[in-house]
Design a protein around this motif. Structure first.
Motif, mmCIF file in Angstrom:
data_model
loop_
_atom_site.group_PDB
_atom_site.id
_atom_site.type_symbol
_atom_site.label_atom_id
_atom_site.label_comp_id
_atom_site.label_asym_id
_atom_site.label_seq_id
_atom_site.Cartn_x
_atom_site.Cartn_y
_atom_site.Cartn_z
ATOM 1 N N ASP A 44 -33.141 27.300 -123.924
ATOM 2 C CA ASP A 44 -33.848 27.783 -124.246
ATOM 3 C C ASP A 44 -34.577 28.483 -123.140
ATOM 4 O O ASP A 44 -36.015 29.715 -123.344
ATOM 5 N N SER A 46 -36.916 28.013 -120.895
ATOM 6 C CA SER A 46 -39.024 27.200 -120.359
ATOM 7 C C SER A 46 -38.702 26.383 -120.071
ATOM 8 O O SER A 46 -40.084 26.464 -119.724
ATOM 9 N N ILE A 47 -37.644 25.402 -119.482
ATOM 10 C CA ILE A 47 -38.237 24.681 -118.750
ATOM 11 C C ILE A 47 -37.454 24.201 -117.729
ATOM 12 O O ILE A 47 -35.815 24.766 -117.997
ATOM 13 N N ILE A 88 -39.103 35.357 -119.422
ATOM 14 C CA ILE A 88 -40.091 33.872 -119.375
ATOM 15 C C ILE A 88 -39.916 33.660 -118.498
ATOM 16 O O ILE A 88 -38.823 32.633 -117.765
ATOM 17 N N PRO A 90 -39.676 30.189 -116.203
ATOM 18 C CA PRO A 90 -40.218 29.296 -116.678
ATOM 19 C C PRO A 90 -40.921 27.104 -116.290
ATOM 20 O O PRO A 90 -40.899 27.570 -115.253
ATOM 21 N N GLU A 91 -42.260 26.591 -117.396
ATOM 22 C CA GLU A 91 -42.132 25.218 -116.886
ATOM 23 C C GLU A 91 -41.757 24.830 -115.881
ATOM 24 O O GLU A 91 -40.258 24.478 -116.151
#
Length: 112
Positions: A44, A46-47, A88, A90-91
């Motif tokens: 996704d 996000s990481i 986004i 990402p973390e």
């Protein structure tokens, strides 16, 4: 199995993080060289898992702690660089890539 989009973002993260370590956060690195050896991005987006090598290895643990403690600053710098390319940011999760140490250890054992 990574998608084409994940591979693109992974390469972008690796390139930009290398530039950040090279030019923008020298005060954290204590005179060591940090190279980004590999990156993995979640499905996704996000990481991002970032695998780094630290040379020389004398201050490896101390430098790694500083990098982890300043992760939010590094993510901010990363976001400033790629904010127009990614929806986004990402973390960031950092890991030490110890494959070179493992290879060196095997080489030393074989030379005995």
């Amino acid at each position: 199995m990574d998608t084409r989009r994940q591979n693109k973002i992974s390469r972008l993260v690796q390139k930009e993080m290398g530039e950040i370590f090279r030019s923008e956060i020298n005060e954290l690195l204590l005179g060591t060289m940090v190279s980004v050896t590999a990156t993995r991005v979640s499905a996704d987006m996000s990481i991002a898992k970032i695998y780094i090598s630290i040379f020389p290895t004398e201050h490896k643990d101390e430098v790694f702690k500083k990098i982890v403690n300043h992760c939010s600053k590094i993510r901010y710098l990363f976001g400033m660089r790629v904010g127009k390319q990614l929806r986004i940011i990402p973390e960031l999760h950092f890991f030490i890539d110890d494959s070179l140490d493992y290879i060196e250890n095997i080489d030393n054992l074989l030379n005995r």
